[in-house]
Design a protein around this motif. Structure first.
Motif, short mmCIF file in Angstrom:
data_model
loop_
_atom_site.label_atom_id
_atom_site.label_comp_id
_atom_site.label_asym_id
_atom_site.label_seq_id
_atom_site.Cartn_x
_atom_site.Cartn_y
_atom_site.Cartn_z
N GLN A 42 0.82 -1.21 0.00
CA GLN A 42 0.00 0.00 0.00
C GLN A 42 0.85 1.26 0.00
OE1 GLN A 42 -2.40 -0.80 3.48
NE2 GLN A 42 -4.03 -1.74 2.29
N GLN A 43 2.04 1.18 0.60
CA GLN A 43 2.93 2.33 0.66
C GLN A 43 3.96 2.31 -0.46
OE1 GLN A 43 4.61 2.25 4.61
NE2 GLN A 43 2.59 2.27 5.60
N ARG A 44 3.82 1.35 -1.38
CA ARG A 44 4.71 1.22 -2.53
C ARG A 44 6.16 1.01 -2.10
NH1 ARG A 44 0.13 1.15 -3.95
NH2 ARG A 44 -0.78 2.05 -5.82
N ASN A 45 6.36 0.19 -1.06
CA ASN A 45 7.70 -0.07 -0.56
C ASN A 45 8.24 -1.44 -0.98
OD1 ASN A 45 7.88 2.39 0.78
ND2 ASN A 45 7.02 1.59 2.68
N VAL A 46 7.56 -2.10 -1.90
CA VAL A 46 8.00 -3.41 -2.36
C VAL A 46 8.71 -3.25 -3.70
CG1 VAL A 46 7.26 -5.71 -3.09
CG2 VAL A 46 6.14 -4.60 -1.15
N GLU A 47 10.02 -3.58 -3.73
CA GLU A 47 10.83 -3.37 -4.93
C GLU A 47 10.71 -4.54 -5.90
OE1 GLU A 47 14.78 -2.59 -3.71
OE2 GLU A 47 14.28 -0.70 -2.68
N THR A 48 10.59 -5.74 -5.37
CA THR A 48 10.47 -6.93 -6.22
C THR A 48 9.16 -7.65 -5.93
OG1 THR A 48 11.66 -8.30 -4.61
CG2 THR A 48 12.96 -7.21 -6.34
N PHE A 49 8.65 -8.33 -6.94
CA PHE A 49 7.37 -9.02 -6.81
C PHE A 49 7.55 -10.49 -7.17
CE2 PHE A 49 3.75 -10.56 -9.42
CZ PHE A 49 2.89 -10.83 -8.38
N GLU A 50 7.20 -11.37 -6.22
CA GLU A 50 7.27 -12.81 -6.45
C GLU A 50 5.87 -13.39 -6.25
OE1 GLU A 50 10.24 -14.71 -4.13
OE2 GLU A 50 11.82 -13.29 -4.68
N SER A 51 5.27 -13.79 -7.35
CA SER A 51 3.90 -14.30 -7.30
C SER A 51 3.79 -15.54 -6.41
CB SER A 51 3.42 -14.64 -8.71
OG SER A 51 2.10 -15.13 -8.70
N GLN A 52 4.83 -16.37 -6.42
CA GLN A 52 4.80 -17.60 -5.63
C GLN A 52 4.73 -17.29 -4.13
OE1 GLN A 52 8.09 -20.21 -6.36
NE2 GLN A 52 7.22 -21.90 -5.19
N LEU A 53 5.42 -16.21 -3.70
CA LEU A 53 5.38 -15.82 -2.29
C LEU A 53 3.98 -15.43 -1.88
CD1 LEU A 53 6.65 -14.99 0.41
CD2 LEU A 53 7.18 -12.76 -0.63
N PHE A 54 3.28 -14.68 -2.74
CA PHE A 54 1.89 -14.28 -2.45
C PHE A 54 1.01 -15.51 -2.30
CE2 PHE A 54 3.50 -10.29 -3.73
CZ PHE A 54 2.60 -9.31 -3.35
N GLN A 55 1.15 -16.45 -3.22
CA GLN A 55 0.31 -17.64 -3.22
C GLN A 55 0.56 -18.50 -1.99
OE1 GLN A 55 1.16 -19.51 -6.97
NE2 GLN A 55 0.25 -17.87 -8.18
N GLN A 56 1.83 -18.66 -1.63
CA GLN A 56 2.18 -19.48 -0.46
C GLN A 56 1.67 -18.84 0.82
OE1 GLN A 56 6.44 -19.92 -0.73
NE2 GLN A 56 6.30 -21.70 -2.09
N LEU A 57 1.87 -17.55 0.95
CA LEU A 57 1.43 -16.85 2.16
C LEU A 57 -0.08 -16.84 2.26
CD1 LEU A 57 2.37 -15.38 4.64
CD2 LEU A 57 2.53 -13.28 3.31
N SER A 58 -0.75 -16.62 1.15
CA SER A 58 -2.21 -16.61 1.12
C SER A 58 -2.78 -17.97 1.53
CB SER A 58 -2.71 -16.23 -0.28
OG SER A 58 -4.11 -16.28 -0.35
N SER A 59 -2.17 -19.04 1.02
CA SER A 59 -2.64 -20.39 1.35
C SER A 59 -2.33 -20.77 2.79
CB SER A 59 -2.00 -21.41 0.40
OG SER A 59 -2.39 -21.17 -0.94
N SER A 60 -1.14 -20.37 3.26
CA SER A 60 -0.73 -20.73 4.62
C SER A 60 -1.63 -20.12 5.68
CB SER A 60 0.72 -20.28 4.86
OG SER A 60 1.61 -20.95 3.99
N LEU A 61 -2.18 -18.95 5.39
CA LEU A 61 -3.05 -18.27 6.35
C LEU A 61 -4.32 -19.06 6.64
CD1 LEU A 61 -2.86 -14.53 5.26
CD2 LEU A 61 -2.36 -15.41 7.54
N ILE A 62 -4.83 -19.74 5.64
CA ILE A 62 -6.13 -20.39 5.79
C ILE A 62 -6.05 -21.91 5.94
CG2 ILE A 62 -7.34 -18.56 4.56
CD1 ILE A 62 -7.33 -20.32 2.08
N ASN A 63 -4.87 -22.48 5.70
CA ASN A 63 -4.74 -23.93 5.78
C ASN A 63 -4.33 -24.39 7.17
OD1 ASN A 63 -5.47 -24.41 3.13
ND2 ASN A 63 -3.38 -24.20 2.37
N THR A 64 -5.02 -23.88 8.17
CA THR A 64 -4.80 -24.30 9.56
C THR A 64 -6.17 -24.48 10.23
OG1 THR A 64 -4.76 -22.04 10.42
CG2 THR A 64 -2.66 -22.97 9.72
#
Length: 213
Positions: A42-64
């Motif tokens: 939101q603050q535009r502080n992310v220099e690199t973007f890794e789609s796999q990281l988003f997917q893993q983090l998104s899945s890990s949040l709900i797979n418990t």
């Protein structure tokens, strides 16, 4: 015999507490990582973007076993950012996660605000308005609720009834008076279709916001 049963009971209880504690720690770490990532985006502080990281983090949040409505809403936010940064128009996963969040906790207002943001502006105004009213009903003082209503209200001013216009006005004046909400308000105004109308009202009330120049 009694001592054996008591010992077994203590061991089982201890193991249960240990498993529960480790699960909670696991969830807390992922929640913190997700929150920090979203704030940086939101603050535009992310220099690199890794789609796999988003997917893993998104899945890990709900797979418990302890995943709650907040986790599903956060997961949906990550999914939405992933789609945006991939220039994808697909929102099916985001909608699924948000709908699951409302099912887990029907009174969790952020889910309704996020669902409203996914609906198109044309021919679905009534559906979006109903979602925003649900968000207001369950979380009237949440900044996310107020910002979503302001954006929708001023972007669709001519199509709305007087009551919703008044609600949009009240929310804008209310949230603009709190300095810690200014960054979020500023960001919303930048991308809002109702930017000119919002800025005119703020200027009339002698409230300065960076997005309005």
């Amino acid at each position: 015999m009694k001592n054996t049963v008591l010992t077994a009971l203590i061991v089982c209880t201890s193991l249960g507490v240990l498993v529960f504690a480790s699960t909670q720690l696991h969830n807390s770490l992922y929640r913190l990582a997700a929150r920090n990532l979203i704030e940086n985006l939101q603050q535009r502080n992310v220099e690199t973007f890794e789609s796999q990281l988003f997917q893993q983090l998104s899945s890990s949040l709900i797979n418990t076993p302890c995943a709650n409505a907040h986790d599903y809403t956060t997961s949906a936010k990550l999914s939405q950012w992933n789609a945006f940064l991939n220039t994808s128009l697909t929102t099916d996963r985001t909608k699924f996660l948000l709908e699951k969040s409302t099912w887990l906790r029907p009174t969790w207002s952020p889910s309704y605000s996020e669902l409203a943001s996914l609906n198109g502006e044309s021919h679905k105004n009534r559906s979006k308005q109903e979602l925003l009213l649900l968000s207001s009903k369950f979380g009237p003082y949440r900044p996310s609720t107020k910002l979503a209503q302001i954006n929708f209200g001023f972007s669709n001013w001519e199509l709305l009834e007087q009551d919703f216009r008044l609600l949009s006005l009240q929310n804008l004046l209310s949230i603009s008076s709190v300095w810690r909400y200014r960054p979020a308000l500023n960001q919303m105004i930048i991308y809002s279709k109702g930017k000119r109308r919002i800025c005119n009202l703020l200027t009339f009330n002698q409230i300065q916001v960076e997005a309005c120049g």
